[in-house]
Scaffold this motif. Structure first.
Motif, mmCIF file in Angstrom:
data_model
loop_
_atom_site.group_PDB
_atom_site.id
_atom_site.type_symbol
_atom_site.label_atom_id
_atom_site.label_comp_id
_atom_site.label_asym_id
_atom_site.label_seq_id
_atom_site.Cartn_x
_atom_site.Cartn_y
_atom_site.Cartn_z
ATOM 1 N N THR A 192 4.349 7.615 12.808
ATOM 2 C CA THR A 192 3.727 7.864 11.392
ATOM 3 C C THR A 192 3.442 6.898 11.101
ATOM 4 O O THR A 192 2.408 6.777 10.411
ATOM 5 C CB THR A 192 5.070 8.587 11.013
ATOM 6 O OG1 THR A 192 5.432 10.064 11.221
ATOM 7 C CG2 THR A 192 4.542 9.240 8.996
ATOM 8 N N ILE A 193 4.239 5.577 10.916
ATOM 9 C CA ILE A 193 3.671 4.142 10.303
ATOM 10 C C ILE A 193 2.655 3.731 11.071
ATOM 11 O O ILE A 193 1.592 4.001 10.597
ATOM 12 C CB ILE A 193 5.022 3.692 10.558
ATOM 13 C CG1 ILE A 193 6.345 3.654 10.139
ATOM 14 C CG2 ILE A 193 4.330 2.047 10.100
ATOM 15 C CD1 ILE A 193 7.329 2.923 10.215
ATOM 16 N N PHE A 194 2.238 3.828 12.275
ATOM 17 C CA PHE A 194 0.615 3.797 12.822
ATOM 18 C C PHE A 194 -0.202 4.501 11.874
ATOM 19 O O PHE A 194 -1.404 4.351 11.966
ATOM 20 C CB PHE A 194 1.013 3.728 14.395
ATOM 21 C CG PHE A 194 -0.716 4.172 14.690
ATOM 22 C CD1 PHE A 194 -1.146 2.502 15.318
ATOM 23 C CD2 PHE A 194 -0.946 4.581 15.923
ATOM 24 C CE1 PHE A 194 -1.770 2.348 16.065
ATOM 25 C CE2 PHE A 194 -2.510 4.517 16.403
ATOM 26 C CZ PHE A 194 -3.125 3.249 16.534
ATOM 27 N N ILE A 195 0.525 5.615 11.494
ATOM 28 C CA ILE A 195 -1.192 6.458 11.452
ATOM 29 C C ILE A 195 -1.835 6.334 10.070
ATOM 30 O O ILE A 195 -2.582 5.492 9.712
ATOM 31 C CB ILE A 195 -1.421 7.933 11.398
ATOM 32 C CG1 ILE A 195 -0.714 8.148 12.515
ATOM 33 C CG2 ILE A 195 -1.604 9.063 10.493
ATOM 34 C CD1 ILE A 195 0.358 10.039 12.629
ATOM 35 N N GLY A 196 -0.550 5.568 9.246
ATOM 36 C CA GLY A 196 -0.191 4.974 7.594
ATOM 37 C C GLY A 196 -1.738 4.198 7.816
ATOM 38 O O GLY A 196 -1.711 3.348 6.744
ATOM 39 N N LEU A 198 -3.348 2.558 10.359
ATOM 40 C CA LEU A 198 -4.876 3.337 10.438
ATOM 41 C C LEU A 198 -5.653 3.854 9.089
ATOM 42 O O LEU A 198 -7.014 3.103 8.915
ATOM 43 C CB LEU A 198 -5.215 4.210 11.796
ATOM 44 C CG LEU A 198 -4.548 3.755 13.088
ATOM 45 C CD1 LEU A 198 -4.890 4.954 13.710
ATOM 46 C CD2 LEU A 198 -5.754 2.701 12.893
ATOM 47 N N VAL A 199 -5.317 4.840 8.502
ATOM 48 C CA VAL A 199 -5.583 4.690 7.124
ATOM 49 C C VAL A 199 -5.986 4.068 5.977
ATOM 50 O O VAL A 199 -7.108 4.282 5.572
ATOM 51 C CB VAL A 199 -4.413 6.501 6.551
ATOM 52 C CG1 VAL A 199 -5.068 6.232 4.847
ATOM 53 C CG2 VAL A 199 -4.721 7.278 7.558
ATOM 54 N N PHE A 200 -4.817 3.369 6.260
ATOM 55 C CA PHE A 200 -5.078 1.826 5.068
ATOM 56 C C PHE A 200 -6.259 1.510 5.356
ATOM 57 O O PHE A 200 -6.432 1.040 4.350
ATOM 58 C CB PHE A 200 -3.339 1.590 4.886
ATOM 59 C CG PHE A 200 -3.522 0.053 3.969
ATOM 60 C CD1 PHE A 200 -3.272 -0.388 2.344
ATOM 61 C CD2 PHE A 200 -3.899 -0.624 4.497
ATOM 62 C CE1 PHE A 200 -2.992 -0.748 1.562
ATOM 63 C CE2 PHE A 200 -3.579 -1.962 3.268
ATOM 64 C CZ PHE A 200 -3.610 -1.573 2.088
ATOM 65 N N ALA A 201 -6.179 0.578 6.230
ATOM 66 C CA ALA A 201 -7.353 -0.270 6.849
ATOM 67 C C ALA A 201 -8.691 0.729 7.213
ATOM 68 O O ALA A 201 -9.305 -0.284 6.631
ATOM 69 C CB ALA A 201 -7.023 -0.750 8.615
ATOM 70 N N GLY A 202 -8.363 1.370 7.431
ATOM 71 C CA GLY A 202 -9.683 2.701 7.416
ATOM 72 C C GLY A 202 -10.483 2.606 5.422
ATOM 73 O O GLY A 202 -11.534 2.414 5.685
ATOM 74 N N LEU A 203 -9.645 2.550 4.593
ATOM 75 C CA LEU A 203 -10.010 2.701 3.297
ATOM 76 C C LEU A 203 -9.903 1.125 2.477
ATOM 77 O O LEU A 203 -11.303 1.669 2.732
ATOM 78 C CB LEU A 203 -8.918 3.530 2.727
ATOM 79 C CG LEU A 203 -8.547 5.256 3.354
ATOM 80 C CD1 LEU A 203 -7.357 5.154 2.468
ATOM 81 C CD2 LEU A 203 -9.694 5.936 2.249
ATOM 82 N N MET A 204 -9.374 0.156 3.025
ATOM 83 C CA MET A 204 -9.370 -1.052 2.926
ATOM 84 C C MET A 204 -11.044 -1.610 3.059
ATOM 85 O O MET A 204 -12.031 -2.142 2.436
ATOM 86 C CB MET A 204 -8.443 -1.601 2.998
ATOM 87 C CG MET A 204 -8.773 -2.695 2.477
ATOM 88 S SD MET A 204 -7.589 -3.681 2.554
ATOM 89 C CE MET A 204 -7.767 -5.335 1.208
ATOM 90 N N ALA A 205 -11.644 -1.192 4.659
ATOM 91 C CA ALA A 205 -12.937 -1.773 4.996
ATOM 92 C C ALA A 205 -14.258 -0.595 5.115
ATOM 93 O O ALA A 205 -15.090 -1.158 4.253
ATOM 94 C CB ALA A 205 -12.834 -1.370 6.644
ATOM 95 N N SER A 206 -13.426 0.414 4.418
ATOM 96 C CA SER A 206 -14.275 0.928 3.938
ATOM 97 C C SER A 206 -15.077 1.241 2.518
ATOM 98 O O SER A 206 -15.671 0.974 1.955
ATOM 99 C CB SER A 206 -13.927 2.230 3.571
ATOM 100 O OG SER A 206 -13.836 3.161 4.783
ATOM 101 N N VAL A 207 -14.568 0.869 1.943
ATOM 102 C CA VAL A 207 -14.493 0.294 -0.253
ATOM 103 C C VAL A 207 -14.940 -1.795 0.152
ATOM 104 O O VAL A 207 -16.102 -1.774 -0.480
ATOM 105 C CB VAL A 207 -12.905 -0.292 -0.905
ATOM 106 C CG1 VAL A 207 -12.734 -0.128 -1.986
ATOM 107 C CG2 VAL A 207 -11.923 1.705 -0.580
ATOM 108 N N MET A 208 -14.022 -2.340 1.000
ATOM 109 C CA MET A 208 -14.920 -3.623 1.620
ATOM 110 C C MET A 208 -16.326 -3.365 1.443
ATOM 111 O O MET A 208 -17.443 -4.706 0.741
ATOM 112 C CB MET A 208 -14.589 -4.512 2.025
ATOM 113 C CG MET A 208 -12.382 -4.712 1.716
ATOM 114 S SD MET A 208 -12.859 -5.814 0.426
ATOM 115 C CE MET A 208 -13.732 -7.399 0.856
ATOM 116 N N LEU A 209 -16.656 -2.326 2.698
ATOM 117 C CA LEU A 209 -17.924 -2.316 2.834
ATOM 118 C C LEU A 209 -19.035 -1.378 1.992
ATOM 119 O O LEU A 209 -20.038 -2.067 1.680
ATOM 120 C CB LEU A 209 -17.872 -1.233 4.437
ATOM 121 C CG LEU A 209 -19.562 -1.159 4.492
ATOM 122 C CD1 LEU A 209 -20.591 -2.195 5.427
ATOM 123 C CD2 LEU A 209 -19.374 -0.201 6.008
#
Length: 345
Positions: A192-196, A198-209
């Motif tokens: 569950t933590i691992f999924i969290g 990944l979601v956090f990193a993916g969203l942050m990278a998307s906004v930065m991009l």
């Protein structure tokens, strides 16, 4: 050969039938200022228990509503006293809260005894034999240590609580056995933590991009703060929607697949995506109907969770139950008076 085939639990309750019980329970509980809620709980439990069958035989619930009412009065008085005193003296209120917390493991143990003793299958009752000391260790000390370690010990606490409740429960005179170790609980939460993450990193990278390509109208120095905020909110929502059904399904599977009664095992096969669909549908329909879909939602979720559990018999179920009935018949019903209190936790 048939005796060694899995025997799935069956649930025959219907939303329309249960709705009539539910609406009467709600109305009478309101009219009686909550007093009838104890009788409502008995009627609800009896409906769900009696519509749950295994190998052609149903379960039953024998709880005394007066015992449930007594427990609820005690709980109400404890929390009312805490609230009243806390309004005038914070220190005294905190002291009362500590007293309530200190007696909570004992109340949980009594509730387990009440619930198990008042549950039967094929006329033979279950029971709970957990000690008070073990209840304080599992229901108070371990959760406190978990909080002090910021949740690091919570999977261990859950495993110990499950072991305490399972291994101290009996059907007739046969104790349940529980084999799951703490590592299996940690794997569920680590995933569950691992999924969290990944979601956090993916969203942050998307906004930065998007920000780097000037698709988001924000200053460069504010982009990092904004990406962290969006990622945090998105991760929270994702975990709120996805983590609970995932953890609930995996934990139910783990607990049942690690439980044994005599020579017989159990198997649970819940799927997180199915749980998610049921829960989201139930919440949406309950909101749209202003709460009137609640009994149908209860039936829908109960049917799924019950019918995904099966008994794995090792031999004749009839002979196993008959042997337990013979061995425990001398015990009688005089023990019932020991379990006349339910805090309804």
């Amino acid at each position: 050969m048939a005796e060694h085939q899995s025997r799935q639990l069956q649930f025959s309750g219907s939303g329309g039938e249960y709705f009539r019980i539910w609406i009467v329970n709600v109305c009478l509980s309101i009219v009686t200022l909550g007093v009838y809620s104890a009788w409502a709980k008995v009627k609800r439990n009896q409906y769900f228990y009696r519509h749950t069958t295994l190998a052609g035989a149903g379960f039953d619930y024998h709880g005394d509503p007066k015992a449930i009412l007594k427990g609820r009065i005690v709980a109400f008085l404890l929390f009312a006293f805490y609230t009243l005193v806390g309004e005038f003296d914070r220190v005294a209120g905190l002291a009362i809260l500590l007293v309530i917390v200190s007696v909570m493991p004992w109340l949980l143990m009594r509730s387990l005894r009440f619930r198990m003793h008042n549950t039967s299958y094929r006329g033979l009752r279950f029971a709970f034999h957990g000690s008070t000391g073990a209840a304080y260790f599992n229901f108070l000390l371990l959760p406190v240590l978990s909080a002090l370690t910021l949740g690091a010990l919570w999977p261990l606490a859950q495993q110990r609580m499950a072991r305490y409740t399972r291994e101290n429960s009996t059907y007739g005179n046969e104790f349940f056995k529980f084999f799951a170790g703490s590592g299996a609980y940690y794997r569920i939460y680590l995933m569950t933590i691992f999924i969290g993450v990944l979601v956090f990193a993916g969203l942050m990278a998307s906004v930065m991009l998007l920000g780097s390509k000037e698709l988001i109208p924000v200053e460069a120095e504010q982009l990092v703060a904004m990406s962290v905020l969006v990622a945090a909110i998105g991760t929270y929502l994702a975990l709120f929607l996805l983590a609970y059904p995932y953890v609930a399904a995996r934990l139910q599977n783990l607990v049942w697949n690690s439980t044994q009664l005599g020579p017989h095992g159990f198997q649970a096969q819940l799927q997180a995506r199915e749980m998610l669909g049921i829960m989201l549908g139930n919440v949406l329909l309950t909101l749209l109907t202003l709460g009137l879909y609640k009994p149908f939602a209860d039936i829908r979720l109960a049917r799924y969770r019950i019918e995904r559990v099966a008994l794995l018999p090792r031999g004749s179920i009839d002979e196993f139950v008959a042997g337990l009935q013979t061995n425990t018949s001398a015990a009688g019903e005089e023990m019932a008076e020991m379990f006349d209190f339910d805090i309804a936790l």
